[in-house]
Design a protein around this motif. Structure first.
Motif, PDB file in Angstrom:
ATOM      1  N   GLY A 180       0.789  -1.227   0.000  1.00 46.65           N
ATOM      2  CA  GLY A 180       0.000   0.000   0.000  1.00 46.65           C
ATOM      3  C   GLY A 180       0.820   1.275   0.000  1.00 46.65           C
ATOM      4  N   ILE A 181       2.110   1.223  -0.285  1.00 49.11           N
ATOM      5  CA  ILE A 181       2.967   2.423  -0.310  1.00 49.11           C
ATOM      6  C   ILE A 181       2.938   3.006  -1.711  1.00 49.11           C
ATOM      7  CG2 ILE A 181       5.318   3.278   0.066  1.00 49.11           C
ATOM      8  CD1 ILE A 181       5.761   0.977   1.999  1.00 49.11           C
ATOM      9  N   TRP A 182       2.771   4.329  -1.804  1.00 47.82           N
ATOM     10  CA  TRP A 182       2.748   5.037  -3.087  1.00 47.82           C
ATOM     11  C   TRP A 182       4.182   5.449  -3.422  1.00 47.82           C
ATOM     12  CZ3 TRP A 182      -0.972   5.126  -6.531  1.00 47.82           C
ATOM     13  CH2 TRP A 182      -0.935   6.064  -7.574  1.00 47.82           C
ATOM     14  N   VAL A 183       4.732   4.874  -4.483  1.00 50.44           N
ATOM     15  CA  VAL A 183       6.136   5.066  -4.839  1.00 50.44           C
ATOM     16  C   VAL A 183       6.222   6.084  -5.966  1.00 50.44           C
ATOM     17  CG1 VAL A 183       8.277   3.956  -5.563  1.00 50.44           C
ATOM     18  CG2 VAL A 183       6.627   2.692  -4.165  1.00 50.44           C
ATOM     19  N   LEU A 184       7.003   7.131  -5.753  1.00 54.27           N
ATOM     20  CA  LEU A 184       7.208   8.207  -6.719  1.00 54.27           C
ATOM     21  C   LEU A 184       8.661   8.218  -7.171  1.00 54.27           C
ATOM     22  CD1 LEU A 184       5.282  11.049  -4.827  1.00 54.27           C
ATOM     23  CD2 LEU A 184       4.404   9.599  -6.675  1.00 54.27           C
ATOM     24  N   GLY A 185       8.862   8.536  -8.441  1.00 57.22           N
ATOM     25  CA  GLY A 185      10.209   8.676  -8.986  1.00 57.22           C
ATOM     26  C   GLY A 185      10.522  10.134  -9.265  1.00 57.22           C
ATOM     27  N   LEU A 186      11.702  10.582  -8.908  1.00 60.21           N
ATOM     28  CA  LEU A 186      12.070  11.989  -9.043  1.00 60.21           C
ATOM     29  C   LEU A 186      12.889  12.172 -10.316  1.00 60.21           C
ATOM     30  CD1 LEU A 186      11.561  14.522  -7.326  1.00 60.21           C
ATOM     31  CD2 LEU A 186      13.854  14.210  -6.373  1.00 60.21           C
ATOM     32  N   ALA A 187      12.393  13.065 -11.197  1.00 57.08           N
ATOM     33  CA  ALA A 187      13.084  13.373 -12.453  1.00 57.08           C
ATOM     34  C   ALA A 187      12.746  14.797 -12.863  1.00 57.08           C
ATOM     35  CB  ALA A 187      12.701  12.394 -13.562  1.00 57.08           C
ATOM     36  N   GLY A 188      13.693  15.490 -13.501  1.00 54.97           N
ATOM     37  CA  GLY A 188      13.501  16.885 -13.869  1.00 54.97           C
ATOM     38  C   GLY A 188      12.513  17.082 -14.988  1.00 54.97           C
ATOM     39  N   GLU A 189      12.269  16.106 -15.848  1.00 60.59           N
ATOM     40  CA  GLU A 189      11.363  16.274 -16.996  1.00 60.59           C
ATOM     41  C   GLU A 189       9.932  15.843 -16.692  1.00 60.59           C
ATOM     42  OE1 GLU A 189      13.281  12.196 -17.264  1.00 60.59           O
ATOM     43  OE2 GLU A 189      13.912  14.258 -16.833  1.00 60.59           O
ATOM     44  N   ALA A 190       9.611  15.523 -15.450  1.00 57.31           N
ATOM     45  CA  ALA A 190       8.246  15.107 -15.103  1.00 57.31           C
ATOM     46  C   ALA A 190       7.267  16.269 -15.241  1.00 57.31           C
ATOM     47  CB  ALA A 190       8.208  14.550 -13.681  1.00 57.31           C
ATOM     48  N   THR A 191       5.991  15.938 -15.377  1.00 51.15           N
ATOM     49  CA  THR A 191       4.976  16.977 -15.592  1.00 51.15           C
ATOM     50  C   THR A 191       4.543  17.613 -14.281  1.00 51.15           C
ATOM     51  OG1 THR A 191       4.179  15.743 -17.517  1.00 51.15           O
ATOM     52  CG2 THR A 191       2.710  17.427 -16.594  1.00 51.15           C
ATOM     53  N   ARG A 192       4.204  16.809 -13.293  1.00 49.32           N
ATOM     54  CA  ARG A 192       3.720  17.347 -12.026  1.00 49.32           C
ATOM     55  C   ARG A 192       4.837  17.444 -11.011  1.00 49.32           C
ATOM     56  NH1 ARG A 192      -1.724  15.406  -9.504  1.00 49.32           N
ATOM     57  NH2 ARG A 192      -0.668  13.369  -9.251  1.00 49.32           N
ATOM     58  N   THR A 193       4.664  18.364 -10.082  1.00 44.72           N
ATOM     59  CA  THR A 193       5.633  18.525  -8.999  1.00 44.72           C
ATOM     60  C   THR A 193       5.327  17.553  -7.874  1.00 44.72           C
ATOM     61  OG1 THR A 193       4.338  20.224  -7.881  1.00 44.72           O
ATOM     62  CG2 THR A 193       5.912  20.955  -9.581  1.00 44.72           C
ATOM     63  N   LEU A 194       6.281  17.431  -6.966  1.00 47.16           N
ATOM     64  CA  LEU A 194       6.095  16.540  -5.826  1.00 47.16           C
ATOM     65  C   LEU A 194       4.976  17.041  -4.921  1.00 47.16           C
ATOM     66  CD1 LEU A 194       6.997  14.144  -4.069  1.00 47.16           C
ATOM     67  CD2 LEU A 194       8.743  15.638  -3.080  1.00 47.16           C
ATOM     68  N   ALA A 195       4.858  18.325  -4.759  1.00 49.56           N
ATOM     69  CA  ALA A 195       3.794  18.888  -3.911  1.00 49.56           C
ATOM     70  C   ALA A 195       2.419  18.594  -4.486  1.00 49.56           C
ATOM     71  CB  ALA A 195       3.990  20.389  -3.748  1.00 49.56           C
ATOM     72  N   GLU A 196       2.276  18.531  -5.797  1.00 53.52           N
ATOM     73  CA  GLU A 196       0.983  18.256  -6.428  1.00 53.52           C
ATOM     74  C   GLU A 196       0.644  16.766  -6.418  1.00 53.52           C
ATOM     75  OE1 GLU A 196       1.366  21.886  -9.723  1.00 53.52           O
ATOM     76  OE2 GLU A 196       1.608  19.775 -10.312  1.00 53.52           O
ATOM     77  N   ALA A 197       1.660  15.885  -6.469  1.00 51.20           N
ATOM     78  CA  ALA A 197       1.393  14.454  -6.618  1.00 51.20           C
ATOM     79  C   ALA A 197       1.430  13.692  -5.304  1.00 51.20           C
ATOM     80  CB  ALA A 197       2.406  13.854  -7.588  1.00 51.20           C
ATOM     81  N   LYS A 198       1.933  14.258  -4.240  1.00 49.16           N
ATOM     82  CA  LYS A 198       2.064  13.487  -3.004  1.00 49.16           C
ATOM     83  C   LYS A 198       0.686  13.193  -2.414  1.00 49.16           C
ATOM     84  CE  LYS A 198       2.559  17.532  -0.016  1.00 49.16           C
ATOM     85  NZ  LYS A 198       3.410  18.216   0.970  1.00 49.16           N
ATOM     86  N   PRO A 199       0.444  11.955  -1.993  1.00 47.08           N
ATOM     87  CA  PRO A 199      -0.853  11.617  -1.400  1.00 47.08           C
ATOM     88  C   PRO A 199      -0.913  12.060   0.054  1.00 47.08           C
ATOM     89  CG  PRO A 199       0.517   9.664  -1.523  1.00 47.08           C
ATOM     90  CD  PRO A 199       1.309  10.758  -2.143  1.00 47.08           C
ATOM     91  N   ALA A 200      -2.107  12.332   0.522  1.00 47.66           N
ATOM     92  CA  ALA A 200      -2.283  12.776   1.906  1.00 47.66           C
ATOM     93  C   ALA A 200      -2.642  11.627   2.838  1.00 47.66           C
ATOM     94  CB  ALA A 200      -3.372  13.853   1.972  1.00 47.66           C
ATOM     95  N   ASP A 201      -3.082  10.510   2.293  1.00 47.89           N
ATOM     96  CA  ASP A 201      -3.550   9.417   3.137  1.00 47.89           C
ATOM     97  C   ASP A 201      -2.749   8.137   2.965  1.00 47.89           C
ATOM     98  OD1 ASP A 201      -4.299   9.102   0.543  1.00 47.89           O
ATOM     99  OD2 ASP A 201      -6.287   8.272   0.998  1.00 47.89           O
ATOM    100  N   ARG A 202      -1.619   8.197   2.305  1.00 48.73           N
ATOM    101  CA  ARG A 202      -0.832   6.978   2.067  1.00 48.73           C
ATOM    102  C   ARG A 202       0.639   7.254   2.345  1.00 48.73           C
ATOM    103  NH1 ARG A 202      -2.554   4.500  -3.688  1.00 48.73           N
ATOM    104  NH2 ARG A 202      -1.393   2.742  -2.806  1.00 48.73           N
ATOM    105  N   ARG A 203       1.320   6.184   2.664  1.00 47.96           N
ATOM    106  CA  ARG A 203       2.767   6.280   2.876  1.00 47.96           C
ATOM    107  C   ARG A 203       3.477   6.429   1.538  1.00 47.96           C
ATOM    108  NH1 ARG A 203       5.841   1.932   6.778  1.00 47.96           N
ATOM    109  NH2 ARG A 203       7.756   3.138   7.175  1.00 47.96           N
ATOM    110  N   VAL A 204       4.600   7.141   1.535  1.00 49.76           N
ATOM    111  CA  VAL A 204       5.273   7.475   0.283  1.00 49.76           C
ATOM    112  C   VAL A 204       6.663   6.847   0.269  1.00 49.76           C
ATOM    113  CG1 VAL A 204       6.148   9.338  -1.161  1.00 49.76           C
ATOM    114  CG2 VAL A 204       3.991   9.616   0.060  1.00 49.76           C
TER     115      VAL A 204
END
Length: 377
Positions: free
Chosen positions: A303-327
C-alpha cells in the motif's frame, strides 16, 4: 642415389699424381710420407674427446702456417721463460709498489677518519602504523559526531578508540557519564596528530577522534517498515559515499524510515560515508536489496505510493504526493538519473520546482528538498 665416396688416403704416384707441393702440402702426402716398411701411414683424424689418432700431430697449422702461440710464450716452438707457459718473465714483479697497497691490507696507508654521521629526521614509529591498519571486515570511523553516535549505538561492535586529550574532553561533555566504561573500551591517548594520517586519508577531518569498528549487521525491509511510519528513500545506483552519507543525514533530520540501496551498486560502510552522515549512519537503517524494481513492487503491494524523481516530469512533488498513504521516493544518480525499469515500475514521476536556468540538483540536495516537502504535509 649419389655414388659412394672414395675412401680418404694417400694418393699413389703416377702420371699426374706426383709429389704435392704448395700450401696444401703436409704430412701424410707424397712419397716422403711412406714409412720404412713401404706402407703408407694411417690417415690423420681428430676426435673431440680422444684427440689426434694415427701418427703424430702435425707440427704446423692448416696451410703450412705455425700454430697460434699461447699467451706469454715466445715464438712458435720455443718454450716460455722458466719452462712454464704462464711463468713470470725475468725481471717482472706482480706485487704492488710500496704505498700502492689496497686499503685495509697490511702495508696500506690508514684512511682518513670520517666525521660523525648526521642525525636522521624524526620519523613516526612504524609499529604504530602497522598496528593501526584496519583488519578485514573493519574500518576506521573518524570525527566527533560519528564516533559519539557509534558509542551510543548498542548494535555497533567496537574494536579500538584513539583520542587526543581535547577530543576525549569533548566527547565526555557530549555523552552520558560512564559511556566508555559501559562499552568496555579503553581509550588510547594520541599525543601527536600525525599518527592519524598513518591510517586515515590525508584530507580526513578527524577532529582528534578515530574508532575501529565493524559494519552494522544487515536489516530487512519488512522489519524497517513495521518499526517506523516515515517515508522510504530508494537510491538507484548512487555510488558516491559522501552523497549517500549526506542523504542519510537528511533522512534522519526529516524522519525517514530507511534508505534502500542496491547490494552491488552502492558504497559500503566507510569512514568517509560515516563522516558525511555525521552520526546518522547509526540512526537510519540502510537496507541493501539485490533488485530495486522488485523492491518497489513489494512496497506497492503493502500500500505504499512510490514516486520517482526526475527533472522532466509533468507534475511537482507537492501536487502528486498523497495525503492518506505512505510514500516511497526513488532517486537516481546524477549522471543518468533513474533507469528505464525503475521509471516503468513507479506509480508516478514527479519533479522539484527549480529555476529554468538550473538543469538539476545534486542528488543529496534533491533528497533533502524532497524530504522536507514530504514532512511539511
Amino acid at each position: 642415389m649419389s655414388p659412394p665416396r672414395r675412401p680418404h688416403g694417400p694418393r699413389s704416384s703416377g702420371p699426374g699424381n706426383g709429389p704435392q707441393s704448395g700450401p696444401h702440402a703436409g704430412p701424410g702426402f707424397g712419397p716422403s710420407a711412406r714409412s720404412a716398411s713401404g706402407q703408407p701411414p694411417r690417415p690423420r683424424a681428430f676426435d673431440g674427446k680422444r684427440g689426434w689418432s694415427g701418427s703424430e700431430a702435425p707440427s704446423e697449422g692448416r696451410g703450412g702456417r705455425p700454430p697460434f702461440p699461447k699467451p706469454g710464450a715466445g715464438p712458435a716452438g720455443s718454450p716460455s721463460p722458466g719452462g712454464k707457459p704462464w711463468a713470470k718473465p725475468p725481471g717482472k714483479s706482480w706485487s704492488r709498489p710500496p704505498g700502492d697497497a689496497r686499503p685495509g691490507r697490511p702495508g696500506a696507508e690508514p684512511e682518513a677518519p670520517r666525521g660523525p654521521r648526521p642525525p636522521r629526521a624524526a620519523e613516526a614509529p612504524r609499529r604504530d602504523a602497522a598496528e593501526d591498519r584496519a583488519p578485514a571486515n573493519t574500518f576506521w570511523m573518524h570525527g566527533l559526531h560519528a564516533v559519539g553516535a557509534a558509542l551510543l549505538n548498542p548494535k555497533r561492535r567496537l574494536r579500538r578508540l584513539l583520542l587526543t586529550a581535547e577530543a576525549e574532553a569533548a566527547l565526555a561533555a557530549r555523552l552520558p557519564p560512564g559511556t566508555f566504561a559501559a562499552r568496555k573500551l579503553g581509550v588510547e591517548r594520541v599525543e601527536d596528530r600525525v599518527r592519524f594520517h598513518s591510517f586515515l586519508p590525508e584530507d580526513a577531518v578527524h577532529q582528534g577522534a578515530a574508532m575501529l569498528v565493524e559494519p552494522l549487521p544487515g536489516v530487512g525491509l519488512e522489519d524497517v517498515l513495521e518499526a517506523s511510519t516515515g517515508p522510504v528513500l530508494l537510491l538507484d545506483q548512487v555510488t558516491d559515499p559522501r552523497n549517500v552519507g549526506a542523504i542519510l543525514r537528511s533522512a534522519a533530520a526529516f524522519g525517514a524510515a530507511a534508505v534502500v540501496v542496491q547490494d552491488r551498486h552502492a558504497p559500503p560502510e566507510t569512514g568517509a560515508l560515516a563522516r558525511a552522515a555525521s552520526g546518522a549512519l547509526e540512526l537510519v537503517p540502510m537496507v541493501r536489496e539485490v533488485n530495486l524494481a522488485r523492491t518497489i513492487r513489494g512496497m506497492q503491494d503493502r500500500g505504499i505510493w512510490v514516486l520517482g524523481l526526475a527533472g522532466e516530469a509533468t507534475r511537482t512533488l507537492a501536487e502528486a504526493k498523497p495525503a492518506d498513504r505512505r510514500v516511497g521516493l526513488v532517486l537516481g544518480a546524477e549522471a543518468g538519473g533513474l533507469r528505464r525499469l525503475q521509471r516503468e515500475t513507479v506509480d508516478e514521476m514527479v519533479r522539484l520546482p527549480i529555476a529554468e536556468d538550473v538543469e538539476s540538483l545534486n542528488v543529496a540536495a534533491a533528497a533533502a528538498v524532497a524530504l522536507y516537502e514530504l514532512a511539511r504535509a
